[in-house]
Design a protein around this motif. Structure first.
Motif, PDB file in Angstrom:
ATOM      1  N   GLY A   6       3.993  12.069  12.673  1.00  0.00           N
ATOM      2  CA  GLY A   6       5.421  11.917  12.372  1.00  0.00           C
ATOM      3  C   GLY A   6       6.055  10.662  12.932  1.00  0.00           C
ATOM      4  N   ASP A   7       5.330   9.924  13.751  1.00  0.00           N
ATOM      5  CA  ASP A   7       5.909   8.745  14.382  1.00  0.00           C
ATOM      6  C   ASP A   7       5.957   7.543  13.438  1.00  0.00           C
ATOM      7  OD1 ASP A   7       7.127   7.679  16.584  1.00  0.00           O
ATOM      8  OD2 ASP A   7       5.285   6.894  17.460  1.00  0.00           O
ATOM      9  N   TYR A   8       5.304   7.682  12.291  1.00  0.00           N
ATOM     10  CA  TYR A   8       5.152   6.520  11.416  1.00  0.00           C
ATOM     11  C   TYR A   8       6.481   5.848  11.026  1.00  0.00           C
ATOM     12  CZ  TYR A   8       3.798   3.558   7.565  1.00  0.00           C
ATOM     13  OH  TYR A   8       3.633   2.470   6.744  1.00  0.00           O
ATOM     14  N   SER A  63      -5.998  15.283  -2.621  1.00  0.00           N
ATOM     15  CA  SER A  63      -5.872  14.697  -1.291  1.00  0.00           C
ATOM     16  C   SER A  63      -6.153  15.769  -0.241  1.00  0.00           C
ATOM     17  CB  SER A  63      -4.470  14.138  -1.078  1.00  0.00           C
ATOM     18  OG  SER A  63      -3.556  15.189  -0.868  1.00  0.00           O
ATOM     19  N   LYS A  64      -6.366  15.303   0.977  1.00  0.00           N
ATOM     20  CA  LYS A  64      -6.595  16.223   2.087  1.00  0.00           C
ATOM     21  C   LYS A  64      -5.789  15.746   3.275  1.00  0.00           C
ATOM     22  CE  LYS A  64     -11.345  17.715   1.258  1.00  0.00           C
ATOM     23  NZ  LYS A  64     -11.170  19.141   1.561  1.00  0.00           N
ATOM     24  N   ASP A  65      -5.368  16.686   4.078  1.00  0.00           N
ATOM     25  CA  ASP A  65      -4.740  16.311   5.331  1.00  0.00           C
ATOM     26  C   ASP A  65      -5.853  15.803   6.258  1.00  0.00           C
ATOM     27  OD1 ASP A  65      -2.885  15.950   7.252  1.00  0.00           O
ATOM     28  OD2 ASP A  65      -2.666  18.061   7.799  1.00  0.00           O
ATOM     29  N   THR A  66      -5.585  14.691   6.935  1.00  0.00           N
ATOM     30  CA  THR A  66      -6.617  14.096   7.786  1.00  0.00           C
ATOM     31  C   THR A  66      -6.244  14.304   9.251  1.00  0.00           C
ATOM     32  OG1 THR A  66      -6.843  12.426   6.088  1.00  0.00           O
ATOM     33  CG2 THR A  66      -7.942  12.013   8.193  1.00  0.00           C
ATOM     34  N   TRP A  67      -7.114  14.975   9.972  1.00  0.00           N
ATOM     35  CA  TRP A  67      -6.805  15.322  11.359  1.00  0.00           C
ATOM     36  C   TRP A  67      -7.612  14.469  12.305  1.00  0.00           C
ATOM     37  CZ3 TRP A  67      -6.848  21.398  11.666  1.00  0.00           C
ATOM     38  CH2 TRP A  67      -5.868  21.879  10.792  1.00  0.00           C
ATOM     39  N   VAL A  68      -6.907  13.710  13.103  1.00  0.00           N
ATOM     40  CA  VAL A  68      -7.587  13.024  14.187  1.00  0.00           C
ATOM     41  C   VAL A  68      -7.423  13.914  15.407  1.00  0.00           C
ATOM     42  CG1 VAL A  68      -7.590  11.005  15.650  1.00  0.00           C
ATOM     43  CG2 VAL A  68      -7.190  10.772  13.214  1.00  0.00           C
ATOM     44  N   VAL A  69      -8.546  14.407  15.895  1.00  0.00           N
ATOM     45  CA  VAL A  69      -8.461  15.303  17.044  1.00  0.00           C
ATOM     46  C   VAL A  69      -9.031  14.581  18.247  1.00  0.00           C
ATOM     47  CG1 VAL A  69      -8.629  17.376  15.663  1.00  0.00           C
ATOM     48  CG2 VAL A  69     -10.697  16.341  16.532  1.00  0.00           C
ATOM     49  N   GLY A  70      -8.545  14.962  19.387  1.00  0.00           N
ATOM     50  CA  GLY A  70      -9.058  14.305  20.577  1.00  0.00           C
ATOM     51  C   GLY A  70      -8.450  14.933  21.789  1.00  0.00           C
ATOM     52  N   PRO A 111       0.844  -1.201   0.000  1.00  0.00           N
ATOM     53  CA  PRO A 111       0.000   0.000   0.000  1.00  0.00           C
ATOM     54  C   PRO A 111       0.875   1.244   0.000  1.00  0.00           C
ATOM     55  CG  PRO A 111       0.032  -1.001   2.167  1.00  0.00           C
ATOM     56  CD  PRO A 111       0.760  -1.936   1.253  1.00  0.00           C
ATOM     57  N   SER A 112       0.528   2.195  -0.847  1.00  0.00           N
ATOM     58  CA  SER A 112       1.330   3.412  -0.876  1.00  0.00           C
ATOM     59  C   SER A 112       0.480   4.595  -0.465  1.00  0.00           C
ATOM     60  CB  SER A 112       1.919   3.626  -2.265  1.00  0.00           C
ATOM     61  OG  SER A 112       0.878   3.846  -3.177  1.00  0.00           O
ATOM     62  N   GLY A 113       1.130   5.716  -0.228  1.00  0.00           N
ATOM     63  CA  GLY A 113       0.430   6.946   0.106  1.00  0.00           C
ATOM     64  C   GLY A 113       0.776   7.514   1.461  1.00  0.00           C
ATOM     65  N   VAL A 114       1.503   6.731   2.266  1.00  0.00           N
ATOM     66  CA  VAL A 114       1.755   7.225   3.610  1.00  0.00           C
ATOM     67  C   VAL A 114       2.685   8.440   3.601  1.00  0.00           C
ATOM     68  CG1 VAL A 114       3.739   5.774   4.176  1.00  0.00           C
ATOM     69  CG2 VAL A 114       2.165   6.473   5.971  1.00  0.00           C
ATOM     70  N   SER A 115       3.540   8.525   2.578  1.00  0.00           N
ATOM     71  CA  SER A 115       4.432   9.686   2.516  1.00  0.00           C
ATOM     72  C   SER A 115       3.622  10.968   2.363  1.00  0.00           C
ATOM     73  CB  SER A 115       5.392   9.547   1.353  1.00  0.00           C
ATOM     74  OG  SER A 115       4.663   9.392   0.156  1.00  0.00           O
ATOM     75  N   TYR A 116       2.489  10.867   1.679  1.00  0.00           N
ATOM     76  CA  TYR A 116       1.663  12.060   1.509  1.00  0.00           C
ATOM     77  C   TYR A 116       1.017  12.464   2.831  1.00  0.00           C
ATOM     78  CZ  TYR A 116       2.410  10.984  -3.347  1.00  0.00           C
ATOM     79  OH  TYR A 116       2.998  10.716  -4.547  1.00  0.00           O
ATOM     80  N   VAL A 117       0.721  11.465   3.661  1.00  0.00           N
ATOM     81  CA  VAL A 117       0.166  11.802   4.971  1.00  0.00           C
ATOM     82  C   VAL A 117       1.180  12.637   5.748  1.00  0.00           C
ATOM     83  CG1 VAL A 117      -0.708  10.874   7.136  1.00  0.00           C
ATOM     84  CG2 VAL A 117      -1.168   9.678   4.996  1.00  0.00           C
ATOM     85  N   ILE A 118       2.437  12.189   5.706  1.00  0.00           N
ATOM     86  CA  ILE A 118       3.479  12.884   6.471  1.00  0.00           C
ATOM     87  C   ILE A 118       3.764  14.259   5.870  1.00  0.00           C
ATOM     88  CG2 ILE A 118       5.891  12.770   7.167  1.00  0.00           C
ATOM     89  CD1 ILE A 118       5.556   9.686   7.133  1.00  0.00           C
ATOM     90  N   SER A 119       3.908  14.307   4.544  1.00  0.00           N
ATOM     91  CA  SER A 119       4.269  15.601   3.970  1.00  0.00           C
ATOM     92  C   SER A 119       3.074  16.550   3.912  1.00  0.00           C
ATOM     93  CB  SER A 119       4.921  15.426   2.601  1.00  0.00           C
ATOM     94  OG  SER A 119       4.146  14.593   1.793  1.00  0.00           O
ATOM     95  N   ASN A 120       1.845  16.009   3.782  1.00  0.00           N
ATOM     96  CA  ASN A 120       0.676  16.888   3.832  1.00  0.00           C
ATOM     97  C   ASN A 120       0.618  17.631   5.165  1.00  0.00           C
ATOM     98  OD1 ASN A 120      -0.215  16.159   1.332  1.00  0.00           O
ATOM     99  ND2 ASN A 120      -2.006  15.007   2.028  1.00  0.00           N
ATOM    100  N   LEU A 134      -1.896   4.419  12.329  1.00  0.00           N
ATOM    101  CA  LEU A 134      -1.454   5.810  12.233  1.00  0.00           C
ATOM    102  C   LEU A 134      -2.662   6.735  12.422  1.00  0.00           C
ATOM    103  CD1 LEU A 134       0.753   7.923  11.320  1.00  0.00           C
ATOM    104  CD2 LEU A 134      -0.056   7.534   9.006  1.00  0.00           C
ATOM    105  N   PRO A 135      -2.609   7.646  13.406  1.00  0.00           N
ATOM    106  CA  PRO A 135      -3.784   8.507  13.621  1.00  0.00           C
ATOM    107  C   PRO A 135      -3.914   9.519  12.490  1.00  0.00           C
ATOM    108  CG  PRO A 135      -2.015   9.103  15.128  1.00  0.00           C
ATOM    109  CD  PRO A 135      -1.534   7.915  14.365  1.00  0.00           C
ATOM    110  N   GLY A 136      -4.759   9.205  11.553  1.00  0.00           N
ATOM    111  CA  GLY A 136      -4.923  10.038  10.371  1.00  0.00           C
ATOM    112  C   GLY A 136      -5.057   9.108   9.202  1.00  0.00           C
ATOM    113  N   GLY A 137      -4.358   9.403   8.161  1.00  0.00           N
ATOM    114  CA  GLY A 137      -4.445   8.551   6.985  1.00  0.00           C
ATOM    115  C   GLY A 137      -4.584   9.426   5.770  1.00  0.00           C
TER     116      GLY A 137
END
Lengths: 568, 308
Positions: A213-215, A483-490, A183-192, A459-462
């Motif tokens: 950033g912990d990924y 794409s969109k940055d995905t924010w897990v808030v809590g 599966p690809s795309g995780v780099s976009y999560v980090i750089s987004n 990974l909290p987000g995606g």
């Protein structure tokens, strides 16, 4: 007040018939410009109020900044031979309480898929117990007999997975497909996340967005944990097809952030049942390969003989237990969309639990009467090939033309094993900046999970992918998706995430809070800061002296300087 | 070479390096404030200010914007980037006949284009610009200055400032758990993160990261590397071979702190990090002063101090 959301809920242009059930809008319970006051859902309230203050022009300016930053960083994809910045929309997606549900569901799914793969490449109990038909496995194009009997050192075959989720018309999360190959795309999560924080900092204010950033660190730990037994300091490498691969950016980013070597097939060779890489210091043994090369290209001795991307002998080394290939070879059978339809049963069978995240309703065309029903309703269903990923070969019935449907009909009849059919699900919509302004657009979510053998970490987000054309339901970036940055808030409950050593170290540090001595920076005697009154005097003197100073190139020592006064 | 010119070159080196270091520290720390929801903004901002050597008024909550205003663009604040770049330019002007035209133009345009305020979405861009300008200035000097005294004084200034900046950065770590940055942040601040990952292959642990930034002999921003570099410059400036000891005070100070760091077990240094970093900063100041009194002796200039 900005004009950002003007016309948000404007009726669709082009006269396309509105779907029977409208899509779930993630930001608005009551969308703007429909008479009553717009009502943002709780998760989006802060974002909405920040955005509502902005004008369209401002947001467009920021979007351009995002794009140019990506262009500079090389976060691009090839579009007709031209490098385009990876499209990132400035409006983030927010997930709040729902996240715990997703997290639990993804974990459960990964564990079930692990159990399934261990079974299918081992004793095949599920077949014997009648949960799965044997023909399903043997007929899967991604089931590799070459992988049978290869035992992973710590029992993990799915170090990394991306489970694609969608939100249906009622707002419920459902699994659309499983990706346990590469599966690809995780780099976009980090750089987004990075580029959003740099460009739209005000949106982050007052939101407790969980960091992503912990990924790389988690991934590295999982890869090290999967090393062959008896290796103390495993040598981990990332195997890439090379610079021409569309995900090459991701490969370099992961290798860089894990601090490991990025290798190509030609950098590796196998000898004596082990894998080595060629370095300036001679051959160096490789223990774990995080491969981003497809199964068929990994080992020309076992798979495609013409492959230049792998290294002959890899599978032998893996079978001997001298190298770990992550993700394991043969995982593709779990991605098969017919296997997907059995996943709820498999979860019950292996884990004795009910699926937390439901599937999308799916017809298996080989079952009694299914093919007839599907052929009958072809123009209202989505039909997908079972072994593809990334939306390739997918046909959306309502959007297809008559000849297309006719062709599809004959193909389905010829190969019912090769296809599945699903009802058209209106994916949830999120406000997205397009040419007309901010409009609702359909989106999906790919959360990433890392399995280190003890725990599955999500990974909290995606990666949230969004279809930019109006009404479009296919969200792949290869098909014009953004794409969109995905924010897990809590809130507080997540603070336990901080690792124990950190906490301990932190506690130790707080027990004796050191008093920092301020060191005022040294200054050249000529440039020492001066008191304000002195400065004013000086400015006045300088004004009087202007003609004189231009005449002399070097001024005599300035009289207002005080001496012997240390700066610190 | 005239003492006055040598002094200017020394300070050009220090100020360029300072602007670069400050930009790096601020960039990463301000970004961290956004990305990490557990950080107390006020505490973190105060810590940052005090590490950079400027205290903040106690009467109100501090925010990113305040830090940015003080340490980045305030031309009158002695620890700010704008101040450093202004001072670098002034020094170049004083040594205009020695400084190459290319360098002068670089420093002069940098100061002229220095913005008076930076809006929050342009912060990262601004810091990147500062780093680029600093890199340009250093590159101009490195590629076109003869390796004579002028280069030595410039490099001496840079090395001393680098040691000081890295020590400041390491001192931020000694803050409390809530507001203190992680080792990852600290490594990223001085552009050492990727180099570190390649060297140690793994997650920053306190011990390894501190070791890397303090004692690595190959990484150019480590304290040890910078101090050794400064020592080399001083040795070359005074090539008299001596059979016994060291006669230069600055060399003595730098040598002492280098040995102290190099030969103390890393665990002990870590236990006492704030004091050790204090010592490094004391030494860089003292060495700077020793260099001044030895190489740039200005006769006590006449001074008029107010009328009170």
């Amino acid at each position: 007040m900005g004009d950002l959301f003007d016309g948000y809920a404007a009726p669709m242009a082009g006269g396309r018939a509105a779907p029977k059930r409208p899509a779930w809008d993630e930001m608005f319970a009551v969308p703007p410009s429909e008479g009553p006051e717009p009502q943002a859902r709780a998760a989006y309230r802060d974002i909405y109020s920040s955005l509502a203050r902005m004008t369209q022009e401002e947001l467009r300016g920021r979007t351009d900044a995002l794009a140019s930053s990506y262009l500079a960083q090389g976060v691009t994809f090839d579009f007709a031979g031209e490098e385009r910045p990876f499209p990132l929309d400035a409006v983030p997606r927010v997930v709040d309480q729902g996240w715990a549900h997703i997290e639990a569901g993804v974990k459960q799914r990964v564990l079930a898929l692990e159990a399934f793969l261990a079974d299918v490449y081992g004793p095949q109990r599920a077949v014997r117990d009648g949960v799965l038909p044997a023909s399903l496995i043997t007929s899967s194009s991604n089931y590799f007999r070459q992988a049978a009997g290869v035992e992973p050192a710590n029992g993990v075959r799915i170090q990394v997975s991306g489970i694609d989720l969608i939100r249906d018309e009622a707002g419920e999360w459902r699994v659309l497909e499983d990706n346990v190959r590469v599966p690809s795309g995780v780099s976009y999560v980090i750089s987004n996340r990075r580029v959003m924080a740099q460009t739209l900092p005000e949106l982050f204010v007052s939101m407790r967005v969980r960091p992503v950033g912990d990924y790389p660190n988690r991934l590295l730990q999982a890869l090290r944990a999967s090393a062959p037994a008896g290796v103390d300091e495993p040598n981990v490498v990332v195997l890439t097809p090379g610079v021409y691969n569309s995900a090459y950016f991701e490969h370099t980013l992961l290798a860089r952030l894990m601090g490991v070597e990025l290798v190509e097939g030609r950098d590796l060779f196998c000898s004596g049942g082990r894998v080595w890489m060629r370095t300036t210091a001679g051959p160096t043994r490789v223990d774990v390969i995080y491969r981003r090369v497809d199964d068929e290209f990994l080992d020309p001795l076992q798979f495609r003989a013409d492959s230049m991307l792998g290294s002959p002998g890899l599978m032998l080394a893996a079978r001997l237990g001298n190298v770990t290939i992550a993700n394991a070879v043969g995982n593709g059978v779990a991605d098969d969309k017919l296997i997907y339809t059995y996943l709820p049963d498999l979860i019950r069978y292996y884990l004795a639990e009910d699926a937390i995240l439901p599937n999308v309703q799916t017809w298996r065309l080989e079952e009694e009467g299914a093919l007839e029903e599907v052929l009958d309703r072809l123009d209202e269903l989505v039909v997908k090939p079972v072994d593809s990923s990334g939306g390739k070969g997918l046909v959306v019935g309502p959007a297809a033309s008559r000849p297309e449907l006719d062709e599809l009909r004959t193909r389905l009849m010829r190969d019912p094993r090769g296809w599945i059919a699903q009802p058209v699900v209106q994916l949830s919509t999120i406000p997205t900046l397009v040419a007309d302004g901010v409009r609702p657009r359909h989106a999906d979510l790919r959360p990433f999970a890392v399995n280190d053998g003890r725990d599955v970490w999500v990974l909290p987000g995606g990666l949230t992918r969004v279809a930019l054309p109006e009404g479009q339901l296919v969200v792949n970036s290869s098909q014009g998706g953004g794409s969109k940055d995905t924010w897990v808030v809590g809130s507080g409950q997540f603070t336990v995430d901080r690792s124990i050593p950190n906490l301990v170290a932190g506690q130790a540090a707080t027990s004796s809070i050191p008093i920092i001595r301020e060191h005022v920076p040294d200054h050249s005697p000529e440039d020492r800061p001066r008191g304000s009154s002195e400065q004013q005097q000086q400015q006045q003197q300088q004004q009087q002296r202007v003609p004189a100073e231009t005449a002399r190139s070097t001024a005599p020592p300035e009289p207002e300087r005080t001496h012997g006064e240390g700066a610190c | 070479m005239l003492s006055r010119i040598a002094e200017s070159l020394f300070w050009i080196g220090r100020y360029i390096e300072r602007s670069d270091g400050t930009a790096r520290i601020l960039d990463v720390h301000l970004q961290l404030l956004l990305e990490d929801p557990w950080i107390e903004e006020d505490t973190a901002c105060r810590a940052l200010l005090s590490v950079m050597g400027s205290s903040a008024p106690d009467d109100r909550e501090l925010s990113r914007e305040d830090v940015l205003a003080l340490l980045a663009v305030d031309r009158t604040h002695p620890a700010s980037i704008a101040y450093s770049l202004g001072a670098a330019r002034e020094n170049a002007r004083r040594a205009r006949e020695i400084v190459s035209t290319e360098l002068w133009e670089c420093l002069n345009t940098t100061r002229a284009r220095m913005p008076r305020r930076v809006s929050s979405e342009k912060v990262h861009e601004f810091f990147a610009w500062i780093r680029e300008r600093a890199a340009l200035a250093v590159g101009v000097i490195e590629s076109s200055t003869s390796r004579d005294e002028s280069w030595l004084f410039f490099t001496l200034g840079r090395s001393i400032e680098r040691a000081d900046m890295t020590a400041r950065l390491l001192a931020t770590r000694s803050l409390t758990e809530v507001s203190g940055p992680s080792w990852t942040t600290i490594l990223r601040s001085c552009g050492a993160y990727e180099a570190y990952l390649r060297t140690y292959r793994g997650v920053p642990s306190a011990r390894n990261a501190a070791e890397f930034l303090l004692l690595d002999r190959l990484f150019p921003r480590s304290v040890l590397f910078s101090v050794s570099r400064a020592e080399e410059c001083l040795r070359e400036l005074e090539p008299r071979s001596e059979r016994v000891g060291v006669s230069d005070q600055a060399q003595r100070l730098l040598g002492q702190i280098r040995s102290q760091l190099e030969y103390t077990p890393i665990a002990e240094v870590l236990d006492d990090l704030p004091r050790q970093m204090d010592a490094v900063q004391d030494v860089t100041s003292a060495a700077s002063e020793a260099i001044r009194s030895r190489y740039f002796p200005t006769s006590a200039a006449p001074s008029w101090i107010g009328e009170d």
